[in-house]
Design a protein around this motif. Structure first.
Motif, PDB file in Angstrom:
ATOM      1  N   PHE A  77      80.392 -15.539 -77.627  1.00 41.25           N
ATOM      2  CA  PHE A  77      79.687 -15.262 -78.881  1.00 41.25           C
ATOM      3  C   PHE A  77      80.309 -16.062 -80.019  1.00 41.25           C
ATOM      4  O   PHE A  77      81.529 -16.097 -80.166  1.00 41.25           O
ATOM      5  CB  PHE A  77      79.752 -13.785 -79.244  1.00 41.25           C
ATOM      6  CG  PHE A  77      79.011 -12.871 -78.297  1.00 41.25           C
ATOM      7  CD1 PHE A  77      78.036 -13.343 -77.438  1.00 41.25           C
ATOM      8  CD2 PHE A  77      79.300 -11.524 -78.285  1.00 41.25           C
ATOM      9  CE1 PHE A  77      77.363 -12.492 -76.575  1.00 41.25           C
ATOM     10  CE2 PHE A  77      78.630 -10.664 -77.423  1.00 41.25           C
ATOM     11  CZ  PHE A  77      77.659 -11.144 -76.576  1.00 41.25           C
ATOM     12  N   ALA A  78      79.457 -16.655 -80.841  1.00 45.23           N
ATOM     13  CA  ALA A  78      79.927 -17.398 -82.006  1.00 45.23           C
ATOM     14  C   ALA A  78      79.649 -16.612 -83.287  1.00 45.23           C
ATOM     15  O   ALA A  78      79.617 -17.163 -84.372  1.00 45.23           O
ATOM     16  CB  ALA A  78      79.252 -18.766 -82.066  1.00 45.23           C
ATOM     17  N   ASP A  83      76.776  -8.153 -84.909  1.00 44.27           N
ATOM     18  CA  ASP A  83      75.527  -8.873 -85.120  1.00 44.27           C
ATOM     19  C   ASP A  83      74.747  -9.106 -83.823  1.00 44.27           C
ATOM     20  O   ASP A  83      73.636  -9.637 -83.854  1.00 44.27           O
ATOM     21  CB  ASP A  83      75.798 -10.228 -85.785  1.00 44.27           C
ATOM     22  CG  ASP A  83      76.390 -10.060 -87.184  1.00 44.27           C
ATOM     23  OD1 ASP A  83      76.012  -9.085 -87.872  1.00 44.27           O
ATOM     24  OD2 ASP A  83      77.234 -10.886 -87.570  1.00 44.27           O
ATOM     25  N   ILE A  84      75.311  -8.703 -82.702  1.00 44.84           N
ATOM     26  CA  ILE A  84      74.658  -8.864 -81.406  1.00 44.84           C
ATOM     27  C   ILE A  84      73.720  -7.691 -81.180  1.00 44.84           C
ATOM     28  O   ILE A  84      74.122  -6.526 -81.296  1.00 44.84           O
ATOM     29  CB  ILE A  84      75.685  -8.950 -80.260  1.00 44.84           C
ATOM     30  CG1 ILE A  84      76.671 -10.083 -80.503  1.00 44.84           C
ATOM     31  CG2 ILE A  84      74.989  -9.081 -78.913  1.00 44.84           C
ATOM     32  CD1 ILE A  84      76.052 -11.457 -80.542  1.00 44.84           C
ATOM     33  N   VAL A  85      72.483  -7.987 -80.850  1.00 45.70           N
ATOM     34  CA  VAL A  85      71.486  -6.941 -80.639  1.00 45.70           C
ATOM     35  C   VAL A  85      71.329  -6.621 -79.160  1.00 45.70           C
ATOM     36  O   VAL A  85      71.217  -5.468 -78.774  1.00 45.70           O
ATOM     37  CB  VAL A  85      70.114  -7.366 -81.222  1.00 45.70           C
ATOM     38  CG1 VAL A  85      69.038  -6.362 -80.922  1.00 45.70           C
ATOM     39  CG2 VAL A  85      70.234  -7.616 -82.719  1.00 45.70           C
ATOM     40  N   ARG A  86      71.362  -7.656 -78.322  1.00 45.13           N
ATOM     41  CA  ARG A  86      71.099  -7.441 -76.898  1.00 45.13           C
ATOM     42  C   ARG A  86      71.869  -8.470 -76.080  1.00 45.13           C
ATOM     43  O   ARG A  86      71.964  -9.622 -76.466  1.00 45.13           O
ATOM     44  CB  ARG A  86      69.602  -7.612 -76.652  1.00 45.13           C
ATOM     45  CG  ARG A  86      69.164  -7.290 -75.259  1.00 45.13           C
ATOM     46  CD  ARG A  86      67.647  -7.395 -75.112  1.00 45.13           C
ATOM     47  NE  ARG A  86      67.014  -6.402 -75.951  1.00 45.13           N
ATOM     48  CZ  ARG A  86      65.869  -6.585 -76.599  1.00 45.13           C
ATOM     49  NH1 ARG A  86      65.230  -7.731 -76.501  1.00 45.13           N
ATOM     50  NH2 ARG A  86      65.358  -5.648 -77.336  1.00 45.13           N
TER      51      ARG A  86
END
Length: 88
Positions: A77-78, A83-86
């Protein structure tokens, strides 16, 4: 004319300039925020700012299935986890 339509009908040189700008932004972000890519770039002796044309894509490291397996689920992840939803 919409922004999307303007891009789709832009002259080739303008489109390539936009693609390069977006590529450079992405490379800088992943180099700065993802340990895997920083290591991969460093092993090849390149920095994101070394990529100055679309013709230099071949200089970039590949991301393999093994890279993804070693890094699953969170290490590529950057952005912030919040902020990650799925995740697939």
């Amino acid at each position: 004319m919409s922004h999307r339509a303007a891009i789709e009908s832009a002259p080739r040189a303008e489109l390539e300039a936009l693609q390069l700008e977006r590529l450079q932004n992405t490379l800088k972000r992943v180099y700065d925020k993802v340990e895997h890519y920083q290591k991969a770039f460093d092993e090849l002796g390149i920095k994101p700012e070394d990529i100055n044309s679309l013709d230099e894509l071949s200089k970039l490291p590949f991301t393999t299935k093994d890279d993804m397996r070693r890094s699953y689920p969170y290490k590529l992840f950057a952005c912030e986890l919040k902020d990650i939803v799925r995740v697939h």
